[in-house]
Design an enzyme around this catalytic site. Sequence first.
Site, PDB file in Angstrom:
ATOM      1  N   HIS A  88      -9.542   1.361   5.115  1.00  0.00           N
ATOM      2  CA  HIS A  88      -8.223   1.499   5.737  1.00  0.00           C
ATOM      3  C   HIS A  88      -8.350   2.451   6.926  1.00  0.00           C
ATOM      4  O   HIS A  88      -9.099   3.425   6.878  1.00  0.00           O
ATOM      5  CB  HIS A  88      -7.201   2.036   4.727  1.00  0.00           C
ATOM      6  CG  HIS A  88      -5.800   1.982   5.257  1.00  0.00           C
ATOM      7  ND1 HIS A  88      -5.305   2.940   6.096  1.00  0.00           N
ATOM      8  CD2 HIS A  88      -4.816   1.063   5.089  1.00  0.00           C
ATOM      9  CE1 HIS A  88      -4.058   2.611   6.429  1.00  0.00           C
ATOM     10  NE2 HIS A  88      -3.741   1.481   5.821  1.00  0.00           N
ATOM     11  N   GLU A 121      -5.300  -5.041  10.774  1.00  0.00           N
ATOM     12  CA  GLU A 121      -4.263  -4.031  10.967  1.00  0.00           C
ATOM     13  C   GLU A 121      -4.515  -3.286  12.283  1.00  0.00           C
ATOM     14  O   GLU A 121      -5.325  -2.343  12.318  1.00  0.00           O
ATOM     15  CB  GLU A 121      -4.291  -3.025   9.816  1.00  0.00           C
ATOM     16  CG  GLU A 121      -4.026  -3.618   8.467  1.00  0.00           C
ATOM     17  CD  GLU A 121      -3.449  -2.586   7.515  1.00  0.00           C
ATOM     18  OE1 GLU A 121      -2.321  -2.782   7.054  1.00  0.00           O
ATOM     19  OE2 GLU A 121      -4.111  -1.563   7.256  1.00  0.00           O
ATOM     20  N   ASN A 160       0.861  -1.194   0.000  1.00  0.00           N
ATOM     21  CA  ASN A 160       0.000   0.000   0.000  1.00  0.00           C
ATOM     22  C   ASN A 160       0.895   1.242   0.000  1.00  0.00           C
ATOM     23  O   ASN A 160       1.482   1.578   1.023  1.00  0.00           O
ATOM     24  CB  ASN A 160      -0.894  -0.029   1.251  1.00  0.00           C
ATOM     25  CG  ASN A 160      -1.690   1.259   1.424  1.00  0.00           C
ATOM     26  OD1 ASN A 160      -1.844   2.037   0.480  1.00  0.00           O
ATOM     27  ND2 ASN A 160      -2.187   1.484   2.630  1.00  0.00           N
ATOM     28  N   SER A 194       3.517  -2.269  10.281  1.00  0.00           N
ATOM     29  CA  SER A 194       4.980  -2.282  10.424  1.00  0.00           C
ATOM     30  C   SER A 194       5.616  -3.614  10.015  1.00  0.00           C
ATOM     31  O   SER A 194       6.578  -4.086  10.639  1.00  0.00           O
ATOM     32  CB  SER A 194       5.384  -1.878  11.844  1.00  0.00           C
ATOM     33  OG  SER A 194       4.999  -0.533  12.089  1.00  0.00           O
ATOM     34  N   GLY A 219       2.584   2.146  10.784  1.00  0.00           N
ATOM     35  CA  GLY A 219       3.547   3.236  10.624  1.00  0.00           C
ATOM     36  C   GLY A 219       4.300   3.591  11.895  1.00  0.00           C
ATOM     37  O   GLY A 219       4.956   4.630  11.965  1.00  0.00           O
ATOM     38  N   LYS A 234       0.040   4.308  -0.269  1.00  0.00           N
ATOM     39  CA  LYS A 234      -0.603   5.504   0.301  1.00  0.00           C
ATOM     40  C   LYS A 234      -0.412   6.685  -0.663  1.00  0.00           C
ATOM     41  O   LYS A 234      -0.421   6.494  -1.867  1.00  0.00           O
ATOM     42  CB  LYS A 234      -0.060   5.783   1.694  1.00  0.00           C
ATOM     43  CG  LYS A 234      -0.030   4.525   2.570  1.00  0.00           C
ATOM     44  CD  LYS A 234       0.225   4.817   4.001  1.00  0.00           C
ATOM     45  CE  LYS A 234       0.387   3.511   4.766  1.00  0.00           C
ATOM     46  NZ  LYS A 234       0.233   3.653   6.182  1.00  0.00           N
ATOM     47  N   GLU A 271      -6.603   4.781   8.014  1.00  0.00           N
ATOM     48  CA  GLU A 271      -6.354   6.210   7.760  1.00  0.00           C
ATOM     49  C   GLU A 271      -7.595   6.881   7.184  1.00  0.00           C
ATOM     50  O   GLU A 271      -7.865   8.046   7.464  1.00  0.00           O
ATOM     51  CB  GLU A 271      -5.124   6.365   6.842  1.00  0.00           C
ATOM     52  CG  GLU A 271      -3.838   6.136   7.628  1.00  0.00           C
ATOM     53  CD  GLU A 271      -2.670   5.611   6.816  1.00  0.00           C
ATOM     54  OE1 GLU A 271      -2.735   5.617   5.578  1.00  0.00           O
ATOM     55  OE2 GLU A 271      -1.682   5.180   7.450  1.00  0.00           O
TER      56      GLU A 271
HETATM   57  C1  PEP Z   1      -0.778   0.218   6.139  1.00  0.00           C
HETATM   58  O1  PEP Z   1      -0.895   1.416   6.003  1.00  0.00           O
HETATM   59  O2  PEP Z   1      -1.644  -0.551   5.674  1.00  0.00           O
HETATM   60  C2  PEP Z   1       0.385  -0.286   6.855  1.00  0.00           C
HETATM   61  C3  PEP Z   1       0.366  -1.518   7.284  1.00  0.00           C
HETATM   62  O3  PEP Z   1       1.415   0.590   7.040  1.00  0.00           O
HETATM   63  P1  PEP Z   1       2.874   0.259   7.676  1.00  0.00           P
HETATM   64  O4  PEP Z   1       3.350  -1.034   7.056  1.00  0.00           O
HETATM   65  O5  PEP Z   1       3.726   1.418   7.301  1.00  0.00           O
HETATM   66  O6  PEP Z   1       2.677   0.105   9.141  1.00  0.00           O
END
Ligand code: PEP
Length: 255
Positions: A95, A167, A9, A213, A173, A11, A97
């Site tokens: 998601h 998630e 992803n 992460s 992040g 973003k 965000e």
């Molecule tokens: C995400 O935004 O779906 C995500 C898992 O981000 P990150 O791997 O940076 O934690």
Amino acid sequence: MRNRLVAGNWKMNKTPAQTDVFINRFLELVDSNHAAEILLLPPFTSLDWAGKLLAAVGISLGAQDLYFEPGGPFTGEISTEMLLACHCSYVLVGHSERRTILNENETLVNRKVLAATASGIRPILCVGETLTEHQQRKARERICFQLEHGLAGMDQQDAASVVIAYEPLWAIGTGETASAQAAQETINMIRKWLAVAYDDSLSRRIRILYGGSVNPENTAALLDQPDIDGVLVGGASLSPETFAQIANCAGQSAT
Ligand code: PEP
């Protein structure tokens, strides 16, 4: 047998020119006979270009969002028809965000899941608890609520095309990952929820990813878990080198 899925992803990162550079370098690094399915989720403006580059190389393409209406006065939105024209076969829905920054609620998430499925695009429904919910041991409650609303109105056949991404918000992040064992426990709980809501056969077929992460160091341990079918990668998918390491690791442990 569920096929591994490694999704990147991006973003709000990468122009079409940067997408071109990434894909060309990634193709040099990724195992040519990779056993896991690899999926790139670039921003809307790079989808068309990415779709042209990926069509011939066996890498899937998806979008980071969609709108549930087929067309009309919805300024700034993107329909499933537009995504299909760019060769998208997946779309992220809900998601964290978008849920937190853009206030997407369960009704909107559900409409998007239904619209994606109706068009033949596989939705990746994102669920996960906040840090407070995690600390208060309310993760299960939050995730079941999101599943119940996100999948509302879906029959067995449509639900089979959905991918779920677990998630935890506190891991996105932040550099903090749920331990492989904790992620396995939650994902197993999701599978059990699916068995009750649908049946055992659907629960065994549906792919469930972990995201938060993920990096080349923790991928193998996560994918060693029996219920984790892949990873949704944010930050570490922006570098072709790092994302190829993750994809190659998933490909190896899938064989
Ligand atoms: C995400 O935004 O779906 C995500 C898992 O981000 P990150 O791997 O940076 O934690």
